[in-house]
Design an enzyme around this catalytic site. Sequence first.
Site, PDB file in Angstrom:
ATOM      1  N   GLY A  50      33.790  72.153  69.535  1.00  0.00           N
ATOM      2  CA  GLY A  50      32.936  72.931  68.643  1.00  0.00           C
ATOM      3  C   GLY A  50      31.952  73.761  69.434  1.00  0.00           C
ATOM      4  O   GLY A  50      31.385  73.302  70.439  1.00  0.00           O
ATOM      5  N   GLY A  52      29.774  75.901  67.452  1.00  0.00           N
ATOM      6  CA  GLY A  52      28.760  76.345  66.498  1.00  0.00           C
ATOM      7  C   GLY A  52      27.401  75.929  67.035  1.00  0.00           C
ATOM      8  O   GLY A  52      27.260  75.558  68.212  1.00  0.00           O
ATOM      9  N   LEU A  53      26.400  75.974  66.168  1.00  0.00           N
ATOM     10  CA  LEU A  53      25.061  75.647  66.672  1.00  0.00           C
ATOM     11  C   LEU A  53      25.014  74.241  67.244  1.00  0.00           C
ATOM     12  O   LEU A  53      24.386  74.002  68.278  1.00  0.00           O
ATOM     13  CB  LEU A  53      24.039  75.825  65.551  1.00  0.00           C
ATOM     14  CG  LEU A  53      23.759  77.303  65.266  1.00  0.00           C
ATOM     15  CD1 LEU A  53      22.851  77.455  64.062  1.00  0.00           C
ATOM     16  CD2 LEU A  53      23.128  77.974  66.481  1.00  0.00           C
ATOM     17  N   ALA A  54      25.698  73.301  66.594  1.00  0.00           N
ATOM     18  CA  ALA A  54      25.655  71.919  67.082  1.00  0.00           C
ATOM     19  C   ALA A  54      26.402  71.785  68.409  1.00  0.00           C
ATOM     20  O   ALA A  54      25.907  71.144  69.343  1.00  0.00           O
ATOM     21  CB  ALA A  54      26.242  70.977  66.035  1.00  0.00           C
ATOM     22  N   HIS A 276      26.122  75.320  46.071  1.00  0.00           N
ATOM     23  CA  HIS A 276      24.977  76.220  46.240  1.00  0.00           C
ATOM     24  C   HIS A 276      24.815  77.088  44.995  1.00  0.00           C
ATOM     25  O   HIS A 276      25.781  77.681  44.520  1.00  0.00           O
ATOM     26  CB  HIS A 276      25.219  77.105  47.469  1.00  0.00           C
ATOM     27  CG  HIS A 276      23.990  77.767  47.971  1.00  0.00           C
ATOM     28  ND1 HIS A 276      23.285  78.671  47.232  1.00  0.00           N
ATOM     29  CD2 HIS A 276      23.328  77.639  49.148  1.00  0.00           C
ATOM     30  CE1 HIS A 276      22.242  79.086  47.933  1.00  0.00           C
ATOM     31  NE2 HIS A 276      22.246  78.472  49.099  1.00  0.00           N
ATOM     32  N   SER A 294      21.963  84.264  50.065  1.00  0.00           N
ATOM     33  CA  SER A 294      21.054  83.251  50.609  1.00  0.00           C
ATOM     34  C   SER A 294      20.016  82.760  49.612  1.00  0.00           C
ATOM     35  O   SER A 294      19.476  83.511  48.804  1.00  0.00           O
ATOM     36  CB  SER A 294      20.323  83.848  51.805  1.00  0.00           C
ATOM     37  OG  SER A 294      19.239  83.033  52.141  1.00  0.00           O
ATOM     38  N   ARG A 340      18.738  72.801  45.535  1.00  0.00           N
ATOM     39  CA  ARG A 340      20.029  73.393  45.167  1.00  0.00           C
ATOM     40  C   ARG A 340      20.768  72.628  44.084  1.00  0.00           C
ATOM     41  O   ARG A 340      21.377  73.222  43.196  1.00  0.00           O
ATOM     42  CB  ARG A 340      20.910  73.451  46.401  1.00  0.00           C
ATOM     43  CG  ARG A 340      20.360  74.419  47.387  1.00  0.00           C
ATOM     44  CD  ARG A 340      21.114  74.409  48.678  1.00  0.00           C
ATOM     45  NE  ARG A 340      20.541  75.450  49.517  1.00  0.00           N
ATOM     46  CZ  ARG A 340      20.916  75.699  50.750  1.00  0.00           C
ATOM     47  NH1 ARG A 340      21.869  74.980  51.315  1.00  0.00           N
ATOM     48  NH2 ARG A 340      20.357  76.654  51.424  1.00  0.00           N
ATOM     49  N   HIS A 411      29.458  74.793  49.214  1.00  0.00           N
ATOM     50  CA  HIS A 411      28.781  75.451  50.323  1.00  0.00           C
ATOM     51  C   HIS A 411      28.664  74.580  51.567  1.00  0.00           C
ATOM     52  O   HIS A 411      28.740  75.064  52.695  1.00  0.00           O
ATOM     53  CB  HIS A 411      27.380  75.824  49.833  1.00  0.00           C
ATOM     54  CG  HIS A 411      26.517  76.436  50.864  1.00  0.00           C
ATOM     55  ND1 HIS A 411      26.801  77.644  51.443  1.00  0.00           N
ATOM     56  CD2 HIS A 411      25.375  76.020  51.454  1.00  0.00           C
ATOM     57  CE1 HIS A 411      25.860  77.948  52.325  1.00  0.00           C
ATOM     58  NE2 HIS A 411      25.001  76.966  52.359  1.00  0.00           N
ATOM     59  N   GLU A 435      27.114  69.470  61.202  1.00  0.00           N
ATOM     60  CA  GLU A 435      27.612  69.228  59.844  1.00  0.00           C
ATOM     61  C   GLU A 435      28.721  68.175  59.835  1.00  0.00           C
ATOM     62  O   GLU A 435      28.997  67.555  58.808  1.00  0.00           O
ATOM     63  CB  GLU A 435      28.093  70.550  59.228  1.00  0.00           C
ATOM     64  CG  GLU A 435      28.338  70.431  57.735  1.00  0.00           C
ATOM     65  CD  GLU A 435      28.656  71.752  57.047  1.00  0.00           C
ATOM     66  OE1 GLU A 435      28.320  72.823  57.590  1.00  0.00           O
ATOM     67  OE2 GLU A 435      29.246  71.708  55.951  1.00  0.00           O
TER      68      GLU A 435
HETATM   69  C1  LIG Z   1      27.406  81.402  54.183  1.00  0.00           C
HETATM   70  C2  LIG Z   1      26.575  80.293  54.736  1.00  0.00           C
HETATM   71  C3  LIG Z   1      25.219  80.466  54.953  1.00  0.00           C
HETATM   72  C4  LIG Z   1      24.440  79.436  55.456  1.00  0.00           C
HETATM   73  N1  LIG Z   1      23.099  79.644  55.658  1.00  0.00           N
HETATM   74  C5  LIG Z   1      22.334  78.636  56.156  1.00  0.00           C
HETATM   75  C6  LIG Z   1      20.948  78.835  56.405  1.00  0.00           C
HETATM   76  O1  LIG Z   1      20.398  79.905  56.182  1.00  0.00           O
HETATM   77  N2  LIG Z   1      20.238  77.802  56.907  1.00  0.00           N
HETATM   78  C7  LIG Z   1      20.803  76.594  57.189  1.00  0.00           C
HETATM   79  O2  LIG Z   1      20.111  75.703  57.673  1.00  0.00           O
HETATM   80  N3  LIG Z   1      22.124  76.396  56.987  1.00  0.00           N
HETATM   81  C8  LIG Z   1      22.897  77.374  56.478  1.00  0.00           C
HETATM   82  N4  LIG Z   1      24.228  77.160  56.253  1.00  0.00           N
HETATM   83  C9  LIG Z   1      24.846  75.920  56.732  1.00  0.00           C
HETATM   84  C10 LIG Z   1      25.064  76.004  58.245  1.00  0.00           C
HETATM   85  O3  LIG Z   1      25.432  77.315  58.584  1.00  0.00           O
HETATM   86  C11 LIG Z   1      26.149  75.065  58.738  1.00  0.00           C
HETATM   87  O4  LIG Z   1      25.971  73.791  58.214  1.00  0.00           O
HETATM   88  C12 LIG Z   1      26.056  74.962  60.267  1.00  0.00           C
HETATM   89  O5  LIG Z   1      26.071  76.239  60.851  1.00  0.00           O
HETATM   90  C13 LIG Z   1      27.204  74.125  60.815  1.00  0.00           C
HETATM   91  O6  LIG Z   1      27.131  74.170  62.229  1.00  0.00           O
HETATM   92  P1  LIG Z   1      28.070  73.283  63.109  1.00  0.00           P
HETATM   93  O7  LIG Z   1      27.774  73.638  64.526  1.00  0.00           O
HETATM   94  O8  LIG Z   1      27.957  71.867  62.714  1.00  0.00           O
HETATM   95  O9  LIG Z   1      29.556  73.749  62.722  1.00  0.00           O
HETATM   96  P2  LIG Z   1      30.285  75.191  62.789  1.00  0.00           P
HETATM   97  O10 LIG Z   1      29.349  76.304  63.021  1.00  0.00           O
HETATM   98  O11 LIG Z   1      31.193  75.227  61.609  1.00  0.00           O
HETATM   99  O12 LIG Z   1      31.169  75.096  64.086  1.00  0.00           O
HETATM  100  C14 LIG Z   1      32.327  74.311  64.154  1.00  0.00           C
HETATM  101  C15 LIG Z   1      32.953  74.521  65.507  1.00  0.00           C
HETATM  102  O13 LIG Z   1      33.969  73.556  65.685  1.00  0.00           O
HETATM  103  C16 LIG Z   1      35.161  74.180  66.108  1.00  0.00           C
HETATM  104  N5  LIG Z   1      36.264  73.367  65.603  1.00  0.00           N
HETATM  105  C17 LIG Z   1      36.412  72.802  64.382  1.00  0.00           C
HETATM  106  N6  LIG Z   1      37.538  72.078  64.327  1.00  0.00           N
HETATM  107  C18 LIG Z   1      38.114  72.193  65.539  1.00  0.00           C
HETATM  108  C19 LIG Z   1      39.303  71.675  66.099  1.00  0.00           C
HETATM  109  N7  LIG Z   1      40.108  70.861  65.414  1.00  0.00           N
HETATM  110  N8  LIG Z   1      39.594  72.019  67.369  1.00  0.00           N
HETATM  111  C20 LIG Z   1      38.781  72.835  68.102  1.00  0.00           C
HETATM  112  N9  LIG Z   1      37.640  73.329  67.623  1.00  0.00           N
HETATM  113  C21 LIG Z   1      37.306  73.014  66.358  1.00  0.00           C
HETATM  114  C22 LIG Z   1      35.107  75.573  65.555  1.00  0.00           C
HETATM  115  O14 LIG Z   1      35.927  76.412  66.316  1.00  0.00           O
HETATM  116  C23 LIG Z   1      33.620  75.871  65.710  1.00  0.00           C
HETATM  117  O15 LIG Z   1      33.371  76.306  67.022  1.00  0.00           O
HETATM  118  C24 LIG Z   1      25.019  78.193  55.735  1.00  0.00           C
HETATM  119  C25 LIG Z   1      26.374  77.990  55.516  1.00  0.00           C
HETATM  120  C26 LIG Z   1      27.148  79.021  54.983  1.00  0.00           C
HETATM  121  C27 LIG Z   1      28.572  78.732  54.648  1.00  0.00           C
END
Ligand SMILES: Cc1cc2nc3c(=O)[nH]c(=O)nc-3n(C[C@H](O)[C@H](O)[C@H](O)COP(=O)(O)OP(=O)(O)OC[C@H]3O[C@@H](n4cnc5c(N)ncnc54)[C@H](O)[C@@H]3O)c2cc1C
Length: 645
Positions: A50, A52-54, A276, A294, A340, A411, A435
């Site tokens: 992953g 993403g932010l995490a 949402h 948003s 929400r 959402h 997440e």
């Molecule tokens: C439209 C929208 C707007 C939002 N706005 C807000 C906001 O304003 N404020 C807020 O706090 N939250 C908001 N959220 C929620 C927030 O964006 C998400 O909960 C958060 O960004 C999730 O981050 P993450 O790093 O956990 O996962 P993600 O950003 O989903 O990253 C997942 C990562 O895992 C990788 N991955 C997944 N499965 C596999 C696999 N099997 N093999 C290899 N790689 C894999 C993907 O490639 C990706 O890099 C919003 C959500 C949405 C849908």
Amino acid sequence: MSMDYYREGDPVADTKAPDGPIAERWERRRFSGRLVNPANRRKLRVIVVGTGLAGASAAATLGELGYRVANYCFQDSPRRAHSIAAQGGINAAKNYRNDGDSVHRLFYDTVKGGDFRSRESNVHRLAEVSTEIIDQCVAQGVPFAREYGGLLDNRSFGGAQVSRTFYARGQTGQQLLLGAYQALERQVAAGTVEMHTRHEMLELIIVEGRARGIVVRDLVTGEITTEIADAVVLATGGYGNVFFLSTNAKGCNVTASWRAHRQGAYFANPCYTQIHPTCIPQSGDHQSKLTLMSESLRNDGRVWVPKAHGDDREPGDIPEDERDYYLERRYPAFGNLVPRDIASRAAKAVCDEGRGVGPGGLGVYLDFADAIARLGRDAVAAKYGNLFDMYKRITGENPYERPMRIYPAVHYTMGGLWVDYDLQSNIPGLFVTGEANFSDHGANRLGASALMQGLSDGYFVLPNTISDYLADGPFEAVAEDHEAVAAARRDVEDRIAFFLGNDGDRSVDSFHRELGKIMWEYCGMERTDEGLRKAIGLIRDLKDEFYKRVKVTGKAAELNQQLEKAGRVADFFELGELMCIDALHRTESCGGHFRAESQTEDGEALRDDERFSYVAAWEFTEEAPVLHKEALEFEYVKPTQRSYK
Ligand SMILES: Cc1cc2nc3c(=O)[nH]c(=O)nc-3n(C[C@H](O)[C@H](O)[C@H](O)COP(=O)(O)OP(=O)(O)OC[C@H]3O[C@@H](n4cnc5c(N)ncnc54)[C@H](O)[C@@H]3O)c2cc1C
């Protein structure tokens, strides 16, 4: 409750959770956890799935600490992780507004907002760390909105009466991810992080009870490889796409978590889904994606429907006294900024009464006329311009002149892999962040707190807690031909061979769409005992049909998106069934989980603390899932009926 759907096992405990005064727990855990000295870190390998932010924050920080990190994502760039889509903002208890905020208030709001189904210790840590996140991101150059004098600006999100949300217009996730990405790329250049884009993890490798690696498929060439390490971190996001239609990116899926679950990792509270309230309503059956508007818009937008049933006049023709600003009427203390779950149910209620607007009566207005009159069009555009443009592009309507139409949509998922206070799952060496874990939001996540949690986990919590585990490493070398590695690899190859060899006649998407409809109808905003039982039967039948009739074209050794989807949808079927079983067993309403049989006289969610004050952690078995309960204790925020009136 019929026991044939599941059976109950031993309770599960969070053995890492410290006790004592809540404000000292994180400090104490950090001190009691073992460290790894810098020279030894170089000998330890950590897989982070992953970006993403995490994931990006964790990989960058672990790399900076000197561990050897292998980082994976299925997109063509780490920057395309779904976090890039986050719009509204990120919470932090900085109290820059001097409006009464504090770490304790953020902690209190989050425990209450989660409807008393999260852990106090975790939420307090999150509130403490929130302030450090903002400093970290500012130092990286994240361009948060600023006031005229140059200080960081704040706005409000649902479930709070203070302004504690930091934002970068409607693109906060993008800016935060660019910050994390730069930190990550710095480590890639320094040689501490190896980046593998367009690779999908398809299996977890467990050796002698420890998570030791993953099986991945190169999405371009189809090559299957294995990666071995001392620990595995899953930061793979949420599973809202089990509903087919959601605001998540189309690629979001549950496969990484589900494969770990099948190998023994508990899945906690799978039925806790966030619906949402402010999304662009569905426009027809052809649609494959929904778009979020948003929550920040509820700072200035006023939600209303006509008072009269079936009133189909243009919104501008409906006089003020014939409008029902139902959130302001029902919840005067929080008004349009109720959490929400409450705003979504209220929208559904007015639409069910026949007062909805737009096609099919499935919409309510979000009106900016007052804000534009008060602040001026330019000021509104400065705050929300990109969201207004997006709305206009999708609907063809101009929200500066006509109220937006919005409707609730799937959402976010509060459920996820069970983790202890150290973010470690019940499988030693498997850590889960962002997440993907069940984490800190209980039964309902407050807005702007997912970004906060993902970055808290990745920059601050995991890098401190994982060392306690890695202090026992490096673990024994595992050869490519080790039986556990070969078996995991064989499983992946067999699944791929099955899909490509199946003599079917129905597309993967047609199954996914049908599964999504079942989930939305019976396990969506409102659930009943009867509906959930029906859904479980429907899902089982559809899953049987999927394995008989699914058609996957193309080959294994090439870019094959049908094949990618087939594996993901197969896992969604199993997850969907577990979500319904979890929802069925929890005969209370709480947060995002509204059980029709459990409501107050005025239609609010009615919890049953006596029977359900626990985390439901599910264990996979081939027969029926096993429920392990983790009791929740509340010493600081006593559970009460949530009131936003
Ligand atoms: C439209 C929208 C707007 C939002 N706005 C807000 C906001 O304003 N404020 C807020 O706090 N939250 C908001 N959220 C929620 C927030 O964006 C998400 O909960 C958060 O960004 C999730 O981050 P993450 O790093 O956990 O996962 P993600 O950003 O989903 O990253 C997942 C990562 O895992 C990788 N991955 C997944 N499965 C596999 C696999 N099997 N093999 C290899 N790689 C894999 C993907 O490639 C990706 O890099 C919003 C959500 C949405 C849908």
